[in-house]
Write a protein that holds these residues in place. Sequence first.
Motif, short mmCIF file in Angstrom:
data_model
loop_
_atom_site.label_atom_id
_atom_site.label_comp_id
_atom_site.label_asym_id
_atom_site.label_seq_id
_atom_site.Cartn_x
_atom_site.Cartn_y
_atom_site.Cartn_z
N TYR A 146 -49.57 29.61 76.54
CA TYR A 146 -50.87 28.98 76.80
C TYR A 146 -50.68 27.48 77.09
N LYS A 147 -49.91 26.81 76.26
CA LYS A 147 -49.71 25.36 76.40
C LYS A 147 -49.04 25.02 77.73
N LYS A 148 -48.19 25.90 78.20
CA LYS A 148 -47.51 25.67 79.48
C LYS A 148 -48.52 25.63 80.62
N VAL A 149 -49.53 26.48 80.55
CA VAL A 149 -50.56 26.56 81.59
C VAL A 149 -51.66 25.52 81.38
N HIS A 150 -51.86 25.11 80.12
CA HIS A 150 -52.93 24.16 79.76
C HIS A 150 -52.37 22.95 79.02
N PRO A 151 -51.54 22.14 79.66
CA PRO A 151 -50.91 21.01 78.96
C PRO A 151 -51.91 19.96 78.48
N GLU A 152 -53.10 19.95 79.06
CA GLU A 152 -54.10 18.93 78.71
C GLU A 152 -54.97 19.33 77.52
N THR A 153 -54.71 20.47 76.91
CA THR A 153 -55.55 20.97 75.83
C THR A 153 -55.66 19.99 74.67
N ASN A 154 -56.80 20.03 74.00
CA ASN A 154 -57.03 19.21 72.81
C ASN A 154 -56.68 19.99 71.55
N LEU A 155 -55.92 21.05 71.71
CA LEU A 155 -55.50 21.86 70.58
C LEU A 155 -54.04 21.57 70.27
N GLN A 156 -53.65 21.85 69.03
CA GLN A 156 -52.27 21.66 68.60
C GLN A 156 -51.85 22.85 67.75
N ALA A 157 -50.55 23.06 67.64
CA ALA A 157 -50.04 24.16 66.83
C ALA A 157 -49.06 23.65 65.79
N THR A 158 -49.15 24.22 64.60
CA THR A 158 -48.25 23.90 63.51
C THR A 158 -47.58 25.20 63.06
N VAL A 159 -46.27 25.22 63.03
CA VAL A 159 -45.54 26.42 62.60
C VAL A 159 -45.80 26.66 61.11
N THR A 160 -46.02 27.92 60.76
CA THR A 160 -46.13 28.31 59.36
C THR A 160 -45.13 29.42 59.10
N ASN A 161 -44.42 29.30 58.00
CA ASN A 161 -43.45 30.32 57.62
C ASN A 161 -44.05 31.32 56.64
N ALA A 162 -45.33 31.20 56.35
CA ALA A 162 -45.99 32.04 55.36
C ALA A 162 -45.96 33.52 55.74
N LEU A 163 -45.90 33.83 57.01
CA LEU A 163 -45.93 35.22 57.46
C LEU A 163 -44.56 35.76 57.84
N GLY A 164 -43.56 34.93 57.79
CA GLY A 164 -42.24 35.37 58.23
C GLY A 164 -42.21 35.47 59.74
N GLN A 165 -41.27 36.23 60.24
CA GLN A 165 -41.10 36.37 61.68
C GLN A 165 -42.08 37.42 62.23
N THR A 166 -42.64 37.13 63.39
CA THR A 166 -43.52 38.05 64.09
C THR A 166 -42.71 38.71 65.19
N THR A 167 -42.96 40.01 65.39
CA THR A 167 -42.24 40.72 66.44
C THR A 167 -43.22 41.39 67.39
N ALA A 168 -42.70 41.77 68.54
CA ALA A 168 -43.49 42.53 69.51
C ALA A 168 -42.66 43.71 69.98
N ALA A 169 -43.36 44.81 70.25
CA ALA A 169 -42.71 46.03 70.74
C ALA A 169 -43.73 46.79 71.57
N PRO A 170 -43.29 47.53 72.59
CA PRO A 170 -44.22 48.35 73.37
C PRO A 170 -44.90 49.38 72.47
N MET A 171 -46.22 49.47 72.55
CA MET A 171 -47.00 50.41 71.75
C MET A 171 -47.52 51.51 72.65
N LEU A 172 -47.26 52.76 72.26
CA LEU A 172 -47.60 53.91 73.10
C LEU A 172 -48.35 54.97 72.29
N ASN A 173 -48.96 55.88 73.01
CA ASN A 173 -49.59 57.04 72.39
C ASN A 173 -48.57 57.72 71.47
N LYS A 174 -49.03 58.16 70.31
CA LYS A 174 -48.16 58.78 69.31
C LYS A 174 -47.33 59.93 69.89
#
Length: 156
Positions: A91-119
């Motif tokens: 998002y930030k790459k496409v919207h460098p002028e944003t008035n938003l900021q991000a702070t890393v939190t380790n409270a959730l551990g690592q987030t992952t992504a995987a293709p999700m399909l019909n069972k």
Amino acid sequence: MTPERQKAYTFGREYLFTKSVLITKKGSDIKTYADLKGKRAAETTSSNFSQAAKKAGAQIVAAPGFAEQLELVANGKADVVLNSQDSWTAYKKVHPETNLQATVTNALGQTTAAPMLNKHNKQLAKKISQAQRKLEKDGTMKQLSEKYFGADLTKK
């Protein structure tokens, strides 16, 4: 992948490993996961981020997607979005002028992504995972990660 989703869906191989971030307006007093208590968190109601925000004591402001979540924070209708660092980076790459900021939190551990399909698409999940392994082996996954996220997010 969550235990609940694994009951209803089948998944391909995990391909993205990233941290979680707290996205706020610049100057916000929300600095840590503990600061979510009593705040309004714009989240997709079924997401793991929504569950984590609730657990921290945030009130959920429902939004259908990431762009809408960020808009709610930008407009002051929510205080924070809890999401993945890779989503924020894209998002930030496409919207460098944003008035938003991000702070890393380790409270959730690592987030992952995987293709999700019909069972019932276990064979397709297997083929997707095989293709992913091939793309990892030849370096394509790393190149794509670096291109779109500015870092290699393909390793645990």
